[in-house]
Design a protein around this motif. Structure first.
Motif, mmCIF file in Angstrom:
data_model
loop_
_atom_site.group_PDB
_atom_site.id
_atom_site.type_symbol
_atom_site.label_atom_id
_atom_site.label_comp_id
_atom_site.label_asym_id
_atom_site.label_seq_id
_atom_site.Cartn_x
_atom_site.Cartn_y
_atom_site.Cartn_z
ATOM 1 N N TRP A 168 2.722 14.044 -11.129
ATOM 2 C CA TRP A 168 2.805 13.511 -9.771
ATOM 3 C C TRP A 168 2.221 12.101 -9.710
ATOM 4 O O TRP A 168 2.807 11.207 -9.106
ATOM 5 C CB TRP A 168 2.067 14.445 -8.810
ATOM 6 C CG TRP A 168 2.064 13.981 -7.379
ATOM 7 C CD1 TRP A 168 1.154 13.170 -6.780
ATOM 8 C CD2 TRP A 168 3.025 14.304 -6.390
ATOM 9 N NE1 TRP A 168 1.470 12.970 -5.478
ATOM 10 C CE2 TRP A 168 2.631 13.662 -5.201
ATOM 11 C CE3 TRP A 168 4.172 15.085 -6.381
ATOM 12 C CZ2 TRP A 168 3.356 13.772 -4.030
ATOM 13 C CZ3 TRP A 168 4.889 15.190 -5.192
ATOM 14 C CH2 TRP A 168 4.476 14.527 -4.040
ATOM 15 N N MET A 169 1.051 11.901 -10.345
ATOM 16 C CA MET A 169 0.429 10.574 -10.338
ATOM 17 C C MET A 169 1.286 9.569 -11.096
ATOM 18 O O MET A 169 1.405 8.411 -10.682
ATOM 19 C CB MET A 169 -0.972 10.638 -10.961
ATOM 20 C CG MET A 169 -1.981 11.326 -10.079
ATOM 21 S SD MET A 169 -3.701 11.174 -10.612
ATOM 22 C CE MET A 169 -3.656 11.433 -12.337
ATOM 23 N N ASN B 279 -6.924 10.577 -4.509
ATOM 24 C CA ASN B 279 -6.028 11.034 -3.447
ATOM 25 C C ASN B 279 -4.679 11.467 -4.007
ATOM 26 O O ASN B 279 -4.152 12.519 -3.636
ATOM 27 C CB ASN B 279 -5.832 9.948 -2.392
ATOM 28 C CG ASN B 279 -7.090 9.680 -1.607
ATOM 29 O OD1 ASN B 279 -7.935 10.559 -1.473
ATOM 30 N ND2 ASN B 279 -7.213 8.467 -1.101
ATOM 31 N N SER B 280 -4.118 10.662 -4.891
ATOM 32 C CA SER B 280 -2.842 10.996 -5.507
ATOM 33 C C SER B 280 -2.972 12.255 -6.361
ATOM 34 O O SER B 280 -2.095 13.121 -6.353
ATOM 35 C CB SER B 280 -2.344 9.827 -6.349
ATOM 36 O OG SER B 280 -1.115 10.148 -6.953
ATOM 37 N N HIS C 160 4.315 8.507 -8.960
ATOM 38 C CA HIS C 160 3.947 7.664 -7.829
ATOM 39 C C HIS C 160 3.223 6.394 -8.271
ATOM 40 O O HIS C 160 2.959 5.529 -7.439
ATOM 41 C CB HIS C 160 3.085 8.448 -6.830
ATOM 42 C CG HIS C 160 3.883 9.422 -6.038
ATOM 43 N ND1 HIS C 160 4.519 9.101 -4.885
ATOM 44 C CD2 HIS C 160 4.177 10.727 -6.262
ATOM 45 C CE1 HIS C 160 5.166 10.142 -4.418
ATOM 46 N NE2 HIS C 160 4.973 11.153 -5.241
ATOM 47 N N ASP C 161 2.906 6.298 -9.541
ATOM 48 C CA ASP C 161 2.242 5.125 -10.129
ATOM 49 C C ASP C 161 0.959 4.762 -9.372
ATOM 50 O O ASP C 161 0.663 3.594 -9.122
ATOM 51 C CB ASP C 161 3.203 3.932 -10.155
ATOM 52 C CG ASP C 161 2.724 2.857 -11.119
ATOM 53 O OD1 ASP C 161 2.004 3.202 -12.080
ATOM 54 O OD2 ASP C 161 3.050 1.675 -10.897
ATOM 55 N N ARG C 162 0.213 5.800 -8.987
ATOM 56 C CA ARG C 162 -1.095 5.624 -8.349
ATOM 57 C C ARG C 162 -2.081 6.528 -9.069
ATOM 58 O O ARG C 162 -1.921 7.739 -9.096
ATOM 59 C CB ARG C 162 -1.026 6.020 -6.866
ATOM 60 C CG ARG C 162 -0.217 5.025 -6.045
ATOM 61 C CD ARG C 162 -0.199 5.338 -4.578
ATOM 62 N NE ARG C 162 -1.543 5.539 -4.056
ATOM 63 C CZ ARG C 162 -1.806 6.320 -3.028
ATOM 64 N NH1 ARG C 162 -0.838 6.981 -2.417
ATOM 65 N NH2 ARG C 162 -3.038 6.465 -2.592
ATOM 66 N N TRP C 163 -3.113 5.936 -9.634
ATOM 67 C CA TRP C 163 -4.095 6.685 -10.414
ATOM 68 C C TRP C 163 -5.415 6.732 -9.655
ATOM 69 O O TRP C 163 -6.378 6.064 -10.000
ATOM 70 C CB TRP C 163 -4.281 6.046 -11.793
ATOM 71 C CG TRP C 163 -3.026 6.132 -12.599
ATOM 72 C CD1 TRP C 163 -2.020 5.222 -12.644
ATOM 73 C CD2 TRP C 163 -2.634 7.211 -13.424
ATOM 74 N NE1 TRP C 163 -1.009 5.653 -13.463
ATOM 75 C CE2 TRP C 163 -1.370 6.887 -13.961
ATOM 76 C CE3 TRP C 163 -3.202 8.437 -13.775
ATOM 77 C CZ2 TRP C 163 -0.689 7.727 -14.823
ATOM 78 C CZ3 TRP C 163 -2.522 9.267 -14.642
ATOM 79 C CH2 TRP C 163 -1.283 8.907 -15.151
ATOM 80 N N ASP C 164 -5.434 7.511 -8.592
ATOM 81 C CA ASP C 164 -6.657 7.683 -7.819
ATOM 82 C C ASP C 164 -6.822 9.154 -7.432
ATOM 83 O O ASP C 164 -5.939 9.985 -7.675
ATOM 84 C CB ASP C 164 -6.675 6.773 -6.586
ATOM 85 C CG ASP C 164 -5.501 6.997 -5.661
ATOM 86 O OD1 ASP C 164 -4.628 7.820 -5.988
ATOM 87 O OD2 ASP C 164 -5.454 6.359 -4.593
#
Length: 159
Positions: free
Chosen positions: A15-16, A25-26, A19-23
């Protein structure tokens, strides 16, 4: 259970990546989406849905903390009296738990609560010998917590 947790972590990582978001929340959203997917596919796994067992483990931890606090208060009350009025003693009780792991966990939980120590276990007969600081007061407390712990341990192990 382990397979389901690892699969859920893998789904959260995918999923991360998508979405190319490594935090956090993601990851959390991905973990919840993965948990939903695993819940939908739960009949294909040999074990029951792992969240049920994690909830049982959390319940056991909170039960232990509650018993720890209540027995600590009893020990503090006993020790801070002007005159020690305790009657140490050994008593035995029967447990309905079957496996070595379950009996060991029960004896560790009882030993970790202040004022009582598991001295010996006869696993074949299901007998546990406990030494208590004040036999009268602790026998009632240990017997009550034994029933609570046994039910919670059975829920954790799924038996």
């Amino acid at each position: 259970m382990t397979l389901q947790i690892l699969l859920n972590l893998l789904l959260a990582s995918v999923w991360m990546m998508l979405h190319d978001r490594w935090d956090i929340n993601s990851f959390s959203i991905g973990y919840l989406v993965g948990m939903g997917i695993i819940w939908l596919l739960r009949r294909f796994f040999p074990d029951p849905f792992y969240v049920k067992r994690l909830w049982a483990i959390l319940k056991l931890v909170f039960l232990f903390i509650r018993e720890l606090i209540s027995s600590t208060i009893v020990v503090i009350r006993q020790v801070t009296r002007p005159r020690l009025n305790i009657r140490p003693g050994i008593f035995k009780f029967h447990t309905e738990l079957q496996s070595d792991w379950e009996i060991t966990l029960l004896s560790m939980l009882i030993t970790l609560t202040p004022g009582s120590v598991v001295m010996e276990i006869a696993p074949r007969e299901g007998i546990v010998y406990v030494h208590a600081m004040d036999a009268d007061e602790f026998e009632r407390g240990v017997m009550a917590s034994k029933r609570i712990f046994e039910n919670a341990i059975r829920e954790v192990t799924g038996k």
